[in-house]
Design an enzyme around this catalytic site. Structure first.
Site, short mmCIF file in Angstrom:
data_model
loop_
_atom_site.label_atom_id
_atom_site.label_comp_id
_atom_site.label_asym_id
_atom_site.label_seq_id
_atom_site.Cartn_x
_atom_site.Cartn_y
_atom_site.Cartn_z
CD GLU A 26 -37.53 -19.20 26.48
OE1 GLU A 26 -37.12 -20.13 27.02
OE2 GLU A 26 -37.18 -18.97 25.14
CE1 TYR A 67 -13.02 -5.25 21.80
CE2 TYR A 67 -10.95 -6.61 21.93
CZ TYR A 67 -11.47 -5.50 21.59
OH TYR A 67 -11.14 -4.29 20.63
#
Length: 214
Positions: A79, A125
């Protein structure tokens, strides 16, 4: 030379520390997930294939040249291209975290989501640390076609969610990438917990005001 060695040693230790923290808190399992970070000369350090993030050896991290060629360390994860795609599109990024975290993966499997922005702006957030989360269609792990799909979505977002797979998040620093990934996971958890209920996400105006602070 001493400064370069010191920088690399510090970054290797930080990757190990972040990996252990993520693993110990069950944000990744077995040998899943991978972390990378860039040195000031453009070279990249990455967790190798079949390595648990909970027991990384700093000396065995995979190292890539600035051109993306594996030059040292253990065999890299298949990956690795996910990280390289994020760096190509997010030029200011210094690190990338890819996890198979439970709640984010669960959201990526839901049948009805907005593929342009999977999670609603539930908290301030989340908006400030993630902002936008496009969904990348499913490809088998390691499929070269996934690189093209990720690169396209990463043009406008430093975080993407791979369908039936997990999040990939870039940050200016490794800690920023870590915190954004954790915020994404917690927001995915909130999203799933709240699904039976009517929710009150942040408005477009509130979201825009938060994004202006980034």
């Amino acid at each position: 030379m001493t400064a370069i060695i010191s920088e690399e040693t510090k970054l290797r230790d930080e990757i190990v520390s972040v990996g252990r923290s993520l693993f110990d808190r069950s944000l990744t399992f077995g040998s899943t997930g991978n972390i990378s970070a860039r040195l000031s000369n453009g070279d990249m350090l990455m967790t190798p294939t079949n390595a648990s993030l909970g027991s990384l050896d700093p000396a065995r991290l995979s190292r890539f040249s600035a051109e993306g060629v594996h030059v040292d360390g253990d065999k890299p994860t298949k990956e690795a291209f996910l990280h390289q795609c994020m760096y190509c599109q997010q030029k200011m990024s210094g690190a990338v975290v890819h996890l198979h975290s439970t709640y984010a993966v669960a959201v990526s499997i839901l049948d009805v989501v907005d593929p342009t922005d999977v999670l609603p702006p539930l908290t301030a957030y989340y908006v400030m640390r993630v902002g936008k989360l496009p969904l990348v269609e499913y490809f088998p792990p390691g499929d070269p076609a996934l690189a093209t799909a990720v690169a396209e979505k990463a043009k406008d977002s430093h975080a993407v969610l791979l369908a039936n797979h997990g999040p990939v998040v870039a940050g200016k620093t490794l800690r920023e990438a870590q915190y954004a990934t954790e915020e994404l996971e917690e927001t995915a958890k909130l999203h799933l917990l709240l699904r039976p209920h009517k929710v009150r996400p942040l408005t477009a105006v509130q979201k825009a005001e938060l994004l202006s602070r980034r």
